[in-house]
Write a protein that holds these residues in place. Structure first.
Motif, mmCIF file in Angstrom:
data_model
loop_
_atom_site.group_PDB
_atom_site.id
_atom_site.type_symbol
_atom_site.label_atom_id
_atom_site.label_comp_id
_atom_site.label_asym_id
_atom_site.label_seq_id
_atom_site.Cartn_x
_atom_site.Cartn_y
_atom_site.Cartn_z
ATOM 1 N N ALA A 72 0.838 -1.202 0.000
ATOM 2 C CA ALA A 72 0.000 0.000 0.000
ATOM 3 C C ALA A 72 0.876 1.256 0.000
ATOM 4 O O ALA A 72 0.629 2.202 -0.755
ATOM 5 N N HIS A 76 1.039 4.056 -2.853
ATOM 6 C CA HIS A 76 0.480 5.319 -2.390
ATOM 7 C C HIS A 76 1.446 6.471 -2.678
ATOM 8 O O HIS A 76 1.030 7.550 -3.129
ATOM 9 N N ARG A 134 -4.605 -1.805 -7.709
ATOM 10 C CA ARG A 134 -5.513 -2.342 -6.684
ATOM 11 C C ARG A 134 -4.990 -2.113 -5.264
ATOM 12 O O ARG A 134 -5.668 -2.465 -4.301
ATOM 13 N N PRO A 137 -6.708 3.001 -2.479
ATOM 14 C CA PRO A 137 -8.174 3.086 -2.397
ATOM 15 C C PRO A 137 -8.779 3.578 -3.710
ATOM 16 O O PRO A 137 -8.183 4.397 -4.423
ATOM 17 N N ARG A 138 -9.972 3.097 -4.020
ATOM 18 C CA ARG A 138 -10.645 3.455 -5.269
ATOM 19 C C ARG A 138 -10.767 4.968 -5.462
ATOM 20 O O ARG A 138 -10.673 5.451 -6.588
ATOM 21 N N LYS A 139 -10.969 5.710 -4.370
ATOM 22 C CA LYS A 139 -11.143 7.150 -4.492
ATOM 23 C C LYS A 139 -9.905 7.849 -5.071
ATOM 24 O O LYS A 139 -9.984 8.962 -5.566
ATOM 25 N N HIS A 140 -8.744 7.189 -5.006
ATOM 26 C CA HIS A 140 -7.503 7.761 -5.532
ATOM 27 C C HIS A 140 -7.159 7.255 -6.928
ATOM 28 O O HIS A 140 -6.126 7.632 -7.476
ATOM 29 N N ARG A 141 -7.986 6.415 -7.497
ATOM 30 C CA ARG A 141 -7.676 5.795 -8.790
ATOM 31 C C ARG A 141 -8.154 6.592 -9.987
ATOM 32 O O ARG A 141 -7.906 6.189 -11.114
#
Length: 143
Positions: A72, A76, A134, A137-141
């Motif tokens: 992560a 990140h 993956r 988090p989805r909000k950062h993709r």
């Protein structure tokens, strides 16, 4: 206890250079996984552009660096903290283990640099887009 290591950048970069057997560009930044006495793995990021950064993994060979926490943090940093759209990995064609690991992590094979290795070996170009990652988090993709 194993933890994310980011202090002492020169030590992290030097350790990775020794393990991989290469020299990174002067803009190299790194994070490691280990404890006070021993590093298990170091990820180095270099060749920074507005959109992209190259990523390199060095490990101690034990295979004990794949914690979710380290992964992560590894993704990140370039995608969320630095805001990059993509990562690029360059892997010698003969390094089947590294190719397998990168593909398992979600990298996509994008091409081949013919005879680009120091010994004339082909280098496989791998890429990962932020929206494909993956480990964040989805909000950062978002694209």
């Amino acid at each position: 206890m194993l933890e994310i290591v980011s202090r002492d950048q020169p030590r992290l970069v030097a350790w990775a250079q020794a393990v991989i057997g290469c020299r990174f560009f002067p803009d190299a930044q790194a994070i490691g996984w280990g404890d006070e006495s021993r590093l298990r793995a170091v990820l180095v990021y270099d060749c920074w552009t507005e959109a992209d950064v190259h990523i390199h993994l060095a490990s101690d060979g034990t295979g004990r660096f794949g914690s979710r926490r380290f992964l992560a943090a590894a993704y990140h940093f370039p995608f969320v903290t630095a805001g990059k759209r993509r990562l690029t990995g360059l892997v010698p064609a003969s390094n089947a283990a590294a190719l397998r690991l990168n593909l398992h992590m979600g990298f996509v094979r994008e091409g081949v640099m013919r005879r680009a290795g120091d010994d004339g070996e082909d280098i496989i170009i791998l890429g990962m887009l932020r929206e494909e990652c993956r480990f964040i988090p989805r909000k950062h993709r978002g694209a």
